[in-house]
Motif scaffolding. Structure first.
Motif, PDB file in Angstrom:
ATOM      1  N   ALA A  21       0.867  -1.018   0.091  1.00  0.00           N
ATOM      2  CA  ALA A  21       0.129  -0.146   0.083  1.00  0.00           C
ATOM      3  C   ALA A  21       0.933   1.297  -0.043  1.00  0.00           C
ATOM      4  O   ALA A  21       0.612   2.208  -0.657  1.00  0.00           O
ATOM      5  CB  ALA A  21      -0.961  -0.040   1.268  1.00  0.00           C
ATOM      6  N   ARG A  26      -0.814   4.612  -0.600  1.00  0.00           N
ATOM      7  CA  ARG A  26      -1.941   4.424   0.468  1.00  0.00           C
ATOM      8  C   ARG A  26      -1.567   4.274   1.671  1.00  0.00           C
ATOM      9  O   ARG A  26      -0.407   3.619   1.932  1.00  0.00           O
ATOM     10  CB  ARG A  26      -2.701   2.948  -0.084  1.00  0.00           C
ATOM     11  CG  ARG A  26      -3.699   3.544  -1.364  1.00  0.00           C
ATOM     12  CD  ARG A  26      -4.344   2.171  -1.714  1.00  0.00           C
ATOM     13  NE  ARG A  26      -5.044   1.623  -0.697  1.00  0.00           N
ATOM     14  CZ  ARG A  26      -6.044   0.609  -0.770  1.00  0.00           C
ATOM     15  NH1 ARG A  26      -6.151  -0.047  -2.184  1.00  0.00           N
ATOM     16  NH2 ARG A  26      -6.633  -0.006   0.074  1.00  0.00           N
ATOM     17  N   ASP A  93     -12.383   6.927   6.532  1.00  0.00           N
ATOM     18  CA  ASP A  93     -11.923   6.313   5.317  1.00  0.00           C
ATOM     19  C   ASP A  93     -10.693   5.684   5.516  1.00  0.00           C
ATOM     20  O   ASP A  93      -9.924   5.169   4.375  1.00  0.00           O
ATOM     21  CB  ASP A  93     -12.019   7.249   4.083  1.00  0.00           C
ATOM     22  CG  ASP A  93     -10.966   8.586   4.517  1.00  0.00           C
ATOM     23  OD1 ASP A  93     -10.624   8.737   5.647  1.00  0.00           O
ATOM     24  OD2 ASP A  93     -10.489   9.322   3.299  1.00  0.00           O
ATOM     25  N   TYR A  95      -8.123   2.921   6.440  1.00  0.00           N
ATOM     26  CA  TYR A  95      -7.970   1.407   6.030  1.00  0.00           C
ATOM     27  C   TYR A  95      -7.088   0.643   7.215  1.00  0.00           C
ATOM     28  O   TYR A  95      -6.017   0.913   7.555  1.00  0.00           O
ATOM     29  CB  TYR A  95      -7.164   1.008   4.799  1.00  0.00           C
ATOM     30  CG  TYR A  95      -7.284  -0.359   4.040  1.00  0.00           C
ATOM     31  CD1 TYR A  95      -7.996  -0.454   2.992  1.00  0.00           C
ATOM     32  CD2 TYR A  95      -6.684  -1.402   4.739  1.00  0.00           C
ATOM     33  CE1 TYR A  95      -8.199  -1.917   2.411  1.00  0.00           C
ATOM     34  CE2 TYR A  95      -6.632  -2.770   4.032  1.00  0.00           C
ATOM     35  CZ  TYR A  95      -7.529  -2.733   2.651  1.00  0.00           C
ATOM     36  OH  TYR A  95      -7.813  -3.971   2.492  1.00  0.00           O
ATOM     37  N   MET A 258      -5.352  -7.750  -2.480  1.00  0.00           N
ATOM     38  CA  MET A 258      -5.970  -6.238  -1.930  1.00  0.00           C
ATOM     39  C   MET A 258      -7.115  -5.759  -2.822  1.00  0.00           C
ATOM     40  O   MET A 258      -8.067  -5.208  -2.305  1.00  0.00           O
ATOM     41  CB  MET A 258      -4.786  -5.367  -2.125  1.00  0.00           C
ATOM     42  CG  MET A 258      -4.836  -3.792  -1.423  1.00  0.00           C
ATOM     43  SD  MET A 258      -3.375  -3.082  -1.169  1.00  0.00           S
ATOM     44  CE  MET A 258      -3.460  -2.400   0.345  1.00  0.00           C
ATOM     45  N   GLN A 259      -7.202  -6.231  -3.951  1.00  0.00           N
ATOM     46  CA  GLN A 259      -8.341  -5.929  -4.803  1.00  0.00           C
ATOM     47  C   GLN A 259      -9.567  -6.646  -4.140  1.00  0.00           C
ATOM     48  O   GLN A 259     -10.567  -6.108  -4.095  1.00  0.00           O
ATOM     49  CB  GLN A 259      -8.191  -6.350  -6.338  1.00  0.00           C
ATOM     50  CG  GLN A 259      -7.300  -5.177  -7.078  1.00  0.00           C
ATOM     51  CD  GLN A 259      -6.912  -5.689  -8.330  1.00  0.00           C
ATOM     52  OE1 GLN A 259      -7.682  -6.777  -8.902  1.00  0.00           O
ATOM     53  NE2 GLN A 259      -5.746  -5.177  -9.002  1.00  0.00           N
ATOM     54  N   ASP A 262     -10.541  -4.769  -0.853  1.00  0.00           N
ATOM     55  CA  ASP A 262     -11.111  -3.567  -1.495  1.00  0.00           C
ATOM     56  C   ASP A 262     -12.629  -3.590  -1.978  1.00  0.00           C
ATOM     57  O   ASP A 262     -13.553  -2.880  -1.479  1.00  0.00           O
ATOM     58  CB  ASP A 262     -10.277  -2.819  -2.349  1.00  0.00           C
ATOM     59  CG  ASP A 262      -8.986  -2.322  -1.974  1.00  0.00           C
ATOM     60  OD1 ASP A 262      -8.826  -2.322  -0.582  1.00  0.00           O
ATOM     61  OD2 ASP A 262      -8.230  -1.803  -2.767  1.00  0.00           O
ATOM     62  N   TYR A 263     -12.842  -4.714  -2.844  1.00  0.00           N
ATOM     63  CA  TYR A 263     -13.857  -4.740  -3.218  1.00  0.00           C
ATOM     64  C   TYR A 263     -15.197  -5.024  -2.103  1.00  0.00           C
ATOM     65  O   TYR A 263     -16.191  -4.679  -2.077  1.00  0.00           O
ATOM     66  CB  TYR A 263     -14.070  -5.963  -4.186  1.00  0.00           C
ATOM     67  CG  TYR A 263     -15.425  -6.487  -4.971  1.00  0.00           C
ATOM     68  CD1 TYR A 263     -15.891  -5.604  -5.869  1.00  0.00           C
ATOM     69  CD2 TYR A 263     -16.113  -7.492  -4.400  1.00  0.00           C
ATOM     70  CE1 TYR A 263     -17.117  -5.766  -6.368  1.00  0.00           C
ATOM     71  CE2 TYR A 263     -17.451  -7.802  -5.012  1.00  0.00           C
ATOM     72  CZ  TYR A 263     -17.883  -6.733  -5.888  1.00  0.00           C
ATOM     73  OH  TYR A 263     -19.075  -7.225  -6.415  1.00  0.00           O
ATOM     74  N   THR A 265     -14.852  -4.780   1.119  1.00  0.00           N
ATOM     75  CA  THR A 265     -14.878  -3.683   2.046  1.00  0.00           C
ATOM     76  C   THR A 265     -15.614  -2.378   1.399  1.00  0.00           C
ATOM     77  O   THR A 265     -15.921  -1.357   2.044  1.00  0.00           O
ATOM     78  CB  THR A 265     -13.841  -3.113   3.062  1.00  0.00           C
ATOM     79  OG1 THR A 265     -12.721  -2.738   1.901  1.00  0.00           O
ATOM     80  CG2 THR A 265     -13.236  -4.209   3.526  1.00  0.00           C
ATOM     81  N   GLN A 266     -15.709  -2.416   0.165  1.00  0.00           N
ATOM     82  CA  GLN A 266     -16.210  -1.171  -0.751  1.00  0.00           C
ATOM     83  C   GLN A 266     -15.235  -0.091  -0.402  1.00  0.00           C
ATOM     84  O   GLN A 266     -15.544   1.203  -0.400  1.00  0.00           O
ATOM     85  CB  GLN A 266     -17.549  -0.712  -0.203  1.00  0.00           C
ATOM     86  CG  GLN A 266     -18.632  -1.815  -0.809  1.00  0.00           C
ATOM     87  CD  GLN A 266     -19.979  -1.383  -0.291  1.00  0.00           C
ATOM     88  OE1 GLN A 266     -20.313  -0.739   0.667  1.00  0.00           O
ATOM     89  NE2 GLN A 266     -20.809  -2.001  -0.873  1.00  0.00           N
ATOM     90  N   TYR A 267     -13.841  -0.379  -0.388  1.00  0.00           N
ATOM     91  CA  TYR A 267     -12.915   0.906   0.187  1.00  0.00           C
ATOM     92  C   TYR A 267     -12.856   1.843  -0.964  1.00  0.00           C
ATOM     93  O   TYR A 267     -12.679   1.457  -2.253  1.00  0.00           O
ATOM     94  CB  TYR A 267     -11.724   0.190   0.263  1.00  0.00           C
ATOM     95  CG  TYR A 267     -10.599   1.381   0.833  1.00  0.00           C
ATOM     96  CD1 TYR A 267     -10.551   1.892   1.749  1.00  0.00           C
ATOM     97  CD2 TYR A 267      -9.493   1.548  -0.327  1.00  0.00           C
ATOM     98  CE1 TYR A 267      -9.517   2.953   2.108  1.00  0.00           C
ATOM     99  CE2 TYR A 267      -8.567   2.627  -0.267  1.00  0.00           C
ATOM    100  CZ  TYR A 267      -8.619   3.196   1.211  1.00  0.00           C
ATOM    101  OH  TYR A 267      -7.603   4.152   1.382  1.00  0.00           O
ATOM    102  N   GLY A 268     -13.015   2.926  -0.833  1.00  0.00           N
ATOM    103  CA  GLY A 268     -12.512   4.095  -1.773  1.00  0.00           C
ATOM    104  C   GLY A 268     -13.993   4.444  -2.519  1.00  0.00           C
ATOM    105  O   GLY A 268     -13.938   5.616  -3.316  1.00  0.00           O
TER     106      GLY A 268
END
Length: 292
Positions: A21, A26, A93, A95, A258-259, A262-263, A265-268
């Motif tokens: 990250a 990040r 926001d 992580y 990581m993708q 992210d998907y 947790t709906q990160y971003g």
């Protein structure tokens, strides 16, 4: 929430994601929730050992390691305001990865970790479970199926969106790993039965030689076959357990995990686009227009 048996590489997973990250501009904050931890490979945001340690619990209450870990996590739940106060130091926001203890009963049998997760959900955190399993287990079918059952138990108990990660793929035979991942669970059971038959046959021959009884037969093999079939059917019927291999030396492998996280947790999704820096805007305004 990073879980799994002791020694499978949970802390290494946390370090690798934190470094990956950072290389992508990040920031990932890693929280230690293991009261038995001694050293860290990553930068620690905050540490449960500031609240309670396994050593203190064992000495004061005369508990063993397993009982001490359970007590520590129950103590965390009883003092959940401590966790809330620590998390309040971070923006919405941010992580955050929780590096959890390696006692599998905490995720599959005892409700304490589920109750901690429920608190996180009540505080509006999007939580993803990561269950780590050592890829070197692939060399032993019984260990692999056992690990798969542990992962399935955690998924059912915690009721979380889950990623199951095969760690230490950089140390494993990837052809063997890929052959395992390509098998369905019933094929794994059939392969396991073959190994069981071979082991019992060898054991039976050793008994026959010792006792001088050439006609002795084992009565356990049919029972083991039925048990193996039932275990495979349980895994197959749930159809929930799939693994993503992690090679810590491969940036694409790390990025793929990581993708997925992210998907889940709906990160971003709620992060506002960053505005250009004021200096950059001033330069753009002051620059002459090129009309040619």
């Amino acid at each position: 929430m990073v879980m799994g048996p002791a020694g499978v590489g949970k802390s290494t997973y946390c370090r690798v994601l934190q470094e990956h990250a950072a290389n992508s501009n990040r920031t990932i904050h890693v929280v230690n929730l293991d009261p038995a931890a001694e050293a860290f490979e990553y930068d620690v945001a905050f540490d449960i050992r500031d609240l309670i340690t396994l050593t203190d619990a064992m000495e004061e209450l005369d508990l063993g390691p397993n009982g001490g870990l359970v007590y520590c996590m129950e103590y965390l739940l009883d003092n959940i305001d401590w966790l809330k106060n620590e998390l309040d130091n971070y923006d919405e926001d941010e992580y955050i990865i929780f590096d959890c203890p390696g006692q599998v009963e905490l995720y599959s049998h005892i409700p304490v970790m589920k109750n901690v997760l429920e608190q996180l959900k009540m505080w509006d955190f999007n939580v993803c479970g990561v269950y780590a399993l050592d890829a070197t287990f692939m060399g032993d079918l019984a260990k692999f199926i056992s690990g798969t059952l542990l992962s399935l138990s955690a998924m059912v108990q915690l009721e979380l969106p889950h990623i199951n990660v095969l760690t230490k793929c950089d140390l494993a035979d990837m052809e063997e790993v890929e052959s395992f991942l390509d098998m369905d669970n019933l094929s794994l059971a059939a392969s396991m039965q073959g190994k069981i038959q071979g082991r019992i046959g060898l054991y039976s021959r050793e008994i026959n030689l010792e006792n001088g009884n050439k006609n002795r037969k084992t009565s356990n093999l049919p029972k083991l076959e039925r048990l193996t079939n039932v275990i495979a059917e349980v895994i197959d019927e749930f159809s929930m357990v799939g693994f993503i291999p992690l090679n810590i030396n491969d940036e694409e492998s790390i990025g793929l995990i990581m993708q997925h996280a992210d998907y889940i947790t709906q990160y971003g999704e709620n992060i506002e686009p960053k505005q250009p820096a004021d200096e950059y805007m001033d330069e753009e305004i002051d620059a002459p227009y090129n009309l040619g």
